[in-house]
Design an enzyme around this catalytic site. Structure first.
Site, PDB file in Angstrom:
ATOM      1  N   HIS A  20       0.852  -1.204   0.000  1.00  0.00           N
ATOM      2  CA  HIS A  20       0.000   0.000   0.000  1.00  0.00           C
ATOM      3  C   HIS A  20       0.882   1.246   0.000  1.00  0.00           C
ATOM      4  O   HIS A  20       1.345   1.699   1.045  1.00  0.00           O
ATOM      5  CB  HIS A  20      -0.915  -0.022   1.235  1.00  0.00           C
ATOM      6  CG  HIS A  20      -2.010   0.999   1.194  1.00  0.00           C
ATOM      7  ND1 HIS A  20      -3.337   0.666   1.341  1.00  0.00           N
ATOM      8  CD2 HIS A  20      -1.988   2.331   1.004  1.00  0.00           C
ATOM      9  CE1 HIS A  20      -4.076   1.757   1.253  1.00  0.00           C
ATOM     10  NE2 HIS A  20      -3.268   2.795   1.051  1.00  0.00           N
ATOM     11  N   HIS A  22       1.162   4.984  -2.402  1.00  0.00           N
ATOM     12  CA  HIS A  22       0.625   5.775  -3.518  1.00  0.00           C
ATOM     13  C   HIS A  22       1.748   6.456  -4.287  1.00  0.00           C
ATOM     14  O   HIS A  22       2.585   7.135  -3.691  1.00  0.00           O
ATOM     15  CB  HIS A  22      -0.340   6.837  -2.987  1.00  0.00           C
ATOM     16  CG  HIS A  22      -1.579   6.264  -2.360  1.00  0.00           C
ATOM     17  ND1 HIS A  22      -2.784   6.204  -3.023  1.00  0.00           N
ATOM     18  CD2 HIS A  22      -1.800   5.709  -1.140  1.00  0.00           C
ATOM     19  CE1 HIS A  22      -3.706   5.650  -2.229  1.00  0.00           C
ATOM     20  NE2 HIS A  22      -3.127   5.337  -1.077  1.00  0.00           N
ATOM     21  N   ASP A  24       1.604   9.062  -6.207  1.00  0.00           N
ATOM     22  CA  ASP A  24       1.543  10.523  -6.103  1.00  0.00           C
ATOM     23  C   ASP A  24       1.770  11.023  -4.679  1.00  0.00           C
ATOM     24  O   ASP A  24       1.812  12.225  -4.446  1.00  0.00           O
ATOM     25  CB  ASP A  24       0.202  11.050  -6.640  1.00  0.00           C
ATOM     26  CG  ASP A  24      -0.991  10.280  -6.107  1.00  0.00           C
ATOM     27  OD1 ASP A  24      -0.880   9.058  -5.880  1.00  0.00           O
ATOM     28  OD2 ASP A  24      -2.051  10.891  -5.896  1.00  0.00           O
ATOM     29  N   GLY A 181      -9.409   8.036  -2.102  1.00  0.00           N
ATOM     30  CA  GLY A 181     -10.103   9.303  -1.860  1.00  0.00           C
ATOM     31  C   GLY A 181     -10.859   9.268  -0.555  1.00  0.00           C
ATOM     32  O   GLY A 181     -10.741   8.325   0.226  1.00  0.00           O
ATOM     33  N   HIS A 208      -9.802   0.725   0.117  1.00  0.00           N
ATOM     34  CA  HIS A 208      -9.561   1.547   1.312  1.00  0.00           C
ATOM     35  C   HIS A 208     -10.830   1.498   2.169  1.00  0.00           C
ATOM     36  O   HIS A 208     -11.887   1.983   1.734  1.00  0.00           O
ATOM     37  CB  HIS A 208      -9.344   3.010   0.929  1.00  0.00           C
ATOM     38  CG  HIS A 208      -7.966   3.374   0.498  1.00  0.00           C
ATOM     39  ND1 HIS A 208      -7.481   3.144  -0.749  1.00  0.00           N
ATOM     40  CD2 HIS A 208      -6.949   3.976   1.191  1.00  0.00           C
ATOM     41  CE1 HIS A 208      -6.234   3.602  -0.837  1.00  0.00           C
ATOM     42  NE2 HIS A 208      -5.878   4.116   0.328  1.00  0.00           N
ATOM     43  N   GLU A 211     -10.816   3.189   7.694  1.00  0.00           N
ATOM     44  CA  GLU A 211      -9.820   4.197   8.055  1.00  0.00           C
ATOM     45  C   GLU A 211     -10.548   5.394   8.665  1.00  0.00           C
ATOM     46  O   GLU A 211     -10.444   5.653   9.853  1.00  0.00           O
ATOM     47  CB  GLU A 211      -9.014   4.609   6.804  1.00  0.00           C
ATOM     48  CG  GLU A 211      -7.945   5.662   7.074  1.00  0.00           C
ATOM     49  CD  GLU A 211      -7.274   6.154   5.785  1.00  0.00           C
ATOM     50  OE1 GLU A 211      -7.814   5.892   4.697  1.00  0.00           O
ATOM     51  OE2 GLU A 211      -6.226   6.817   5.885  1.00  0.00           O
ATOM     52  N   ASP A 295       2.000   4.003   2.785  1.00  0.00           N
ATOM     53  CA  ASP A 295       0.880   4.817   2.281  1.00  0.00           C
ATOM     54  C   ASP A 295       1.376   5.960   1.385  1.00  0.00           C
ATOM     55  O   ASP A 295       1.133   5.937   0.192  1.00  0.00           O
ATOM     56  CB  ASP A 295       0.020   5.359   3.440  1.00  0.00           C
ATOM     57  CG  ASP A 295      -1.414   5.649   3.015  1.00  0.00           C
ATOM     58  OD1 ASP A 295      -1.794   5.302   1.878  1.00  0.00           O
ATOM     59  OD2 ASP A 295      -2.168   6.213   3.831  1.00  0.00           O
TER      60      ASP A 295
HETATM   61 ZN   LIG Z   1      -3.892   4.776   0.887  1.00  0.00          ZN
END
Ligand SMILES: [Zn+2]
Length: 356
Positions: A20, A22, A24, A181, A208, A211, A295
């Site tokens: 996991h 990202h 970006d 998102g 996701h 969380e 993350d």
């Molecule tokens: Zn994430």
């Protein structure tokens, strides 16, 4: 007896697997500054160190929505072919430098089309950059295998398009799918048609969940949408009382559903209160298939080595615990079984044996 502390150099050398992370959220600060200058994008500061600090501060708000807002500046420099090639290649090299031997990178193609690239071109370009990075890492003696998860943004209406891309590029480096998102207010079942399509095409996906929102989100992701893994999932602890598992927690543990846990990120978004009390330790001890993840390395100011170090120092983790979560990650990776098994047997276990 207190276990001996493990030094950072030893932790860095340990073979790691990250499920996991990202694309970006993991750019190098200096690269953001250089690319922003080239495209005329204004940053909060043009000093790379100050920019890294700005990210960490801005992301420390305790709110998932504000955390996500910091991505404006990384996304702004990733809209061109040049920006995508560079960030994808550097992504792989940074994982290799962190001791990662298997990584799954995720991003939403729909957020990378403002410079005029078509959705398939975005995916092709990122794969080209990742391949260049993997070739360089292998040549440097630090091979790392990176698979791609394409994301749809759950608050927008292009999730099905992203799912179609995942199907189209499944033999070109894309190994799975996710929705990202803001979680609150955008439940997984809003995108049920996309998930049913992926299941029909036998493309694995994670979601996701658990969380910013609790058990209903995890339940929907698993039992309505059919996710094979859960992104974060910290709130599964709501279904555990005094070590006794409720039905959903039992399902997650007993079906060996991997939880992609991201301790530092969870502290920043308010999903956990401290590393010492982060649910990853309790869930590991209860036999859940927990995995350790970063993350967003830039936004959270972290690396896999740092996450491991925090758990060792603040939650009493041992090298055996780190080996467990690494093997867990490979068991639940979205690449074929024989490749996962080879990484475990030939790379991870010998690497940990050498360190123990
Ligand atoms: Zn994430």
């Amino acid at each position: 007896m207190t276990a001996p502390r493990i030094d950072t150099d030893t932790l860095r050398r340990l073979p790691k697997a990250v499920l996991h992370d990202h694309l970006d959220g993991g750019l190098r600060p200096a690269t953001v500054v250089e690319l922003a200058d080239a495209v005329g994008h204004t940053l909060p500061t043009t000093d790379p160190d100050a920019l890294a600090a700005w990210y960490f501060e801005a992301a420390n708000s305790g709110d998932l929505v504000r955390y996500i807002a910091t991505f404006e500046h990384t996304l702004a420099v990733m809209q061109s072919r040049e920006g995508l090639l560079r960030t994808a290649e550097e992504y792989v090299l940074d994982l290799a430098a962190d001791g990662v031997v298997y990584g799954e990178v995720r991003y939403a193609p729909e957020l990378l089309v403002n410079g005029g690239l078509a959705l398939p071109e975005v995916v092709e370009t990122v794969q080209e950059g990742l391949a260049a990075g993997m070739a360089k890492a292998a040549a440097a003696g630090t091979p790392v295998r990176v698979g791609t998860l394409l994301c749809g943004m759950r608050m927008f209406d292009r999730v099905r398009e992203a799912a179609d891309l995942a199907v189209a590029f499944r033999d070109a480096g894309v190994v799975g799918f996710d929705i990202a998102g803001a979680e609150d207010g955008f439940p997984p079942a809003d995108h049920l048609a996309a998930f049913e399509h992926l299941r029909g095409e036998s493309v694995p996906f994670t979601i996701h969940a658990g969380e910013a929102h609790g058990l209903p989100s995890i339940h929907q992701a698993l039992q309505v949408c059919g996710a094979q893994r859960i992104g974060h999932g910290v709130r599964i602890t709501d279904d555990i009382v005094d070590g006794k598992l409720g039905r959903l927690a039992g399902w997650v543990r007993d079906r060996r559903i991997a939880l992609e846990m991201c301790p530092t990120s969870n502290l920043q978004t308010g999903a956990a209160t401290s590393i010492a009390e982060h649910p990853i330790t309790e869930l590991k001890d209860l036999g859940f298939r927990v995995t350790l993840n970063t993350d967003n390395r830039l936004v959270s100011g972290t690396t896999m080595t740092r996450e491991m170090s925090l758990l060792v120092q603040e939650a009493g983790w041992t090298v055996e615990d780190l080996r467990t979560v690494t093997v867990n990650a490979l068991k639940s990776a979205f690449i074929p079984f024989d490749e996962r098994e080879a990484l475990i047997e030939d790379v991870v276990l010998p690497g940990y044996a050498a360190a123990l």
